[in-house]
Design a protein around this motif. Structure first.
Motif: not given
Length: 485
Positions: A233-249
């Protein structure tokens, strides 16, 4: 060639009374009360409450004593007409609803409510729909299951509309009406998949970077998200862990079963009435049986007196004989039922007391790690009863303890030997496993192999496949699905 021969064999059969007693023992408190009510309605010789005067049991025994002083009852010696006149109507026949004055209504009142389907239809009334669209919308709402999903392809719905509603339409029209159904509350209702359900809820949220990223992840990478492949997911959407964590939240706040959130349903919740209560009083365990399992009953004195009058009777008739046999049958049944209830009370108390003493350490502390391995035979041997009797008590009875109300059979478990050769309960091992999983690093959750190694270090040599079995019984997913970003 046919041959005849004699064969002797021993067999054991339960009497009808023993079978009825086993059924009584198996009944929990609420079902027992219903059985008691039914018996009292069917047998007028059985009465509730205390008997104030005399020793009815002695009189009853004398009436049926078949010794030389009192012979077997003969119908021709009885004039039952003296006792069964039309003017002698029992008190219970004159009471409304057959209740005594001190009876209280023990039923729990429930709110009426409306069904989930009706809740959705009421909302549809605010939408502008022509006749055909209304029929389609009503059909779609009727296809929503209790979780809030429509789990049928649009093509199948189109065919059903034609066959059952005589509505001929196309998939595009159904899709258009479905979009209106999906705007009803609760959010996510009418979805055809989990992905669509979550997207419907996100689209109603106030726009933000986290919400927009969550929508993008569900639309483009739902498979990676469901399998928790966070690196992909990090690679495909080119985002950082914090942004991914907020989206999953944002996604984790959504309801995967929107139908379950509707509180206006008409389902009646089952109420558990504990059959036993265990309390700690002055440092000692105290066991009590629910008083509703110990009703006060006695044999009707009126019916007993009817039968006792046969010595003074001289008239003879078949009707009198039939009446006497009826009374004797009802008196016998009442006496047996009272004895059976006393036997039931004793069996329940003795069985639960043995379980309480066997698990004394647990009931004193409430720590499940103190639960000893215990099988039905352990208790059966202690109280001198059959395993099936203990099973009937354990499988259907609840006990109220300082640590909550539990089904008695939950205190039974198999044993496994630890490294010291001591027998430990499988429940103890499951509790330790649950604790280890709860304390693990969720970024790198423990695999079953690692869990087996940790438990072995704690003194419990258990195979990996056994760990997997216990983990599934506890509802704990595999390591990959426990991973968090």
């Amino acid at each position: 060639m046919l041959k005849q021969h004699l064969q002797l064999k021993l067999s054991q059969k339960l009497s009808p009374q023993q079978i009825q007693l086993m059924k009584l023992i198996q009944l929990p408190t609420l079902a027992f009360e219903q059985r008691l009510k039914q018996e009292m309605e069917e047998n007028p010789a059985l009465e509730s409450g205390k008997e104030d005067t005399g020793t009815l049991e002695d009189e009853y025994a004398d009436t049926f004593d078949e010794s030389e002083d009192s012979e077997r009852i003969e119908a021709e010696d009885i004039n039952i007409d003296d006792y069964l006149g039309d003017d002698e109507i029992p008190d219970y026949r004159t009471r409304a609803n057959n209740y005594s004055e001190d009876d209280s209504d023990r039923q729990v009142p429930y709110a009426a409510g409306i069904s989930f389907t009706q809740h959705l239809l009421n909302q549809l009334n605010t939408e502008y729909l022509d006749d055909q669209e209304w029929t389609i919308a009503e059909f779609l709402v009727g296809s929503v299951d209790e979780s809030g999903y429509i789990r049928r392809p649009v093509a199948d719905i189109m065919d059903d509309l034609a066959f059952t509603q005589n509505v001929y339409t196309d998939e595009a029209t159904i899709e258009k009406v479905l979009q209106k159904v999906q705007q009803l509350d609760p959010p996510g209702v009418g979805a055809r998949s989990l992905e669509e359900c979550l997207l419907l809820q996100l689209e109603r949220k106030e726009p933000s970077p986290a919400v927009e990223m969550a929508i993008e992840i569900l639309r483009k990478s739902f498979d990676h998200f469901s399998k928790k492949h966070y690196k992909k997911l990090l690679q495909k959407h080119d985002i950082g862990e914090e942004a991914l964590r907020e989206a999953i939240g944002e996604i984790e706040k959504l309801n995967p079963k929107p139908g379950g959130s509707y509180s206006g349903g008409t389902k009646i919740v089952e109420h558990v009435v504990p059959d036993f209560t265990i309390r700690i009083v002055d440092g000692e365990l105290e066991l009590s049986l629910n008083g509703r399992n110990a009703p006060e009953l006695h044999v009707s004195r009126e019916y007993s007196n009817m039968l006792a009058g046969y010595k003074n009777a001289r008239d003879k008739s078949k009707q009198q004989k039939d009446a006497v046999m009826f009374i004797k049958q009802k008196l016998d049944a009442a006496k047996w039922f009272i004895d059976a209830i006393k036997q039931r009370q004793q069996t329940l108390y003795v069985t639960m007391n043995a379980i309480m003493e066997y698990q004394r350490e647990y009931f004193m502390t409430g720590d499940e790690r103190n639960l000893k391995p215990m099988i039905l035979k352990d208790i059966a041997d202690q109280i001198g009863m059959d395993v099936s009797t203990v099973s009937r008590v354990a499988n259907s009875k609840y006990v109220d303890t300082p640590y909550g109300t539990r089904l008695i059979k939950e205190y039974f478990s198999e044993s496994i030997k630890n490294e010291q050769g001591e027998d430990v309960s499988t429940k103890e091992i499951k509790k330790i496993l649950e604790t280890v999983v709860g304390e693990e690093n969720k970024r790198k959750p423990l695999t079953d192999d690692k869990l087996a190694k940790i438990l072995k270090e704690k003194g419990y040599p258990i195979a990996r496949r056994t760990i997997a079995k216990y983990r599934e019984q506890l509802g704990i997913p595999v390591a990959r699905l426990r991973k968090e970003i």
